[in-house]
Design an enzyme around this catalytic site. Structure first.
Site, PDB file in Angstrom:
ATOM      1  N   CYS A   7      77.612 -28.353 -10.535  1.00  0.00           N
ATOM      2  CA  CYS A   7      77.347 -28.540  -9.145  1.00  0.00           C
ATOM      3  C   CYS A   7      78.009 -29.733  -8.825  1.00  0.00           C
ATOM      4  O   CYS A   7      78.593 -30.590  -9.694  1.00  0.00           O
ATOM      5  CB  CYS A   7      75.874 -28.428  -8.862  1.00  0.00           C
ATOM      6  SG  CYS A   7      74.888 -29.860  -9.722  1.00  0.00           S
ATOM      7  N   ALA A   8      77.988 -30.312  -7.666  1.00  0.00           N
ATOM      8  CA  ALA A   8      78.347 -31.592  -6.864  1.00  0.00           C
ATOM      9  C   ALA A   8      77.357 -32.479  -7.354  1.00  0.00           C
ATOM     10  O   ALA A   8      77.712 -33.421  -7.992  1.00  0.00           O
ATOM     11  CB  ALA A   8      79.003 -31.127  -5.708  1.00  0.00           C
TER      12      ALA A   8
END
Length: 99
Positions: A7-8
């Site tokens: 994910c970020a």
């Protein structure tokens, strides 16, 4: 099944992880899941079977596939947003079958 979520930042992904853990348990299946940012995915991948990528970083898919060497797929945006665990589990099983 051991899933690495890439994910970020991790805020929305940690919510999704909890929902996935609960859903897998309700289905009577074991799940080990961890979320990491893109820069750490290569090192973390050694302990996992598949990689599921948050839609916000799906543009980095080529890098993630190369760095992890594992079956990878981006989670569909709507499934991610709604934490649609049945659809996410279906995708995870498809990826697991590619090992």
């Amino acid at each position: 099944m051991k899933i690495l979520l890439v994910c970020a930042g991790g805020a929305s992904t940690s919510i999704l992880m909890k929902k996935m853990e609960k859903y897998w348990a309700e289905q009577g299946e074991e799940l080990s899941i961890k979320a990491v940012g893109v820069p750490r995915c290569g090192d973390a991948a050694r302990e996992y079977d598949i990689v599921m990528v948050g839609p916000q970083v799906s543009y980095r898919m080529d890098y993630i596939k190369e760095a992890t060497g594992l079956p990878c797929a981006a989670i569909v945006s709507m499934d991610y947003a709604l934490a649609d665990c049945p659809n996410i589990m279906k995708l995870a099983r498809e990826l697991y079958g590619q090992r």
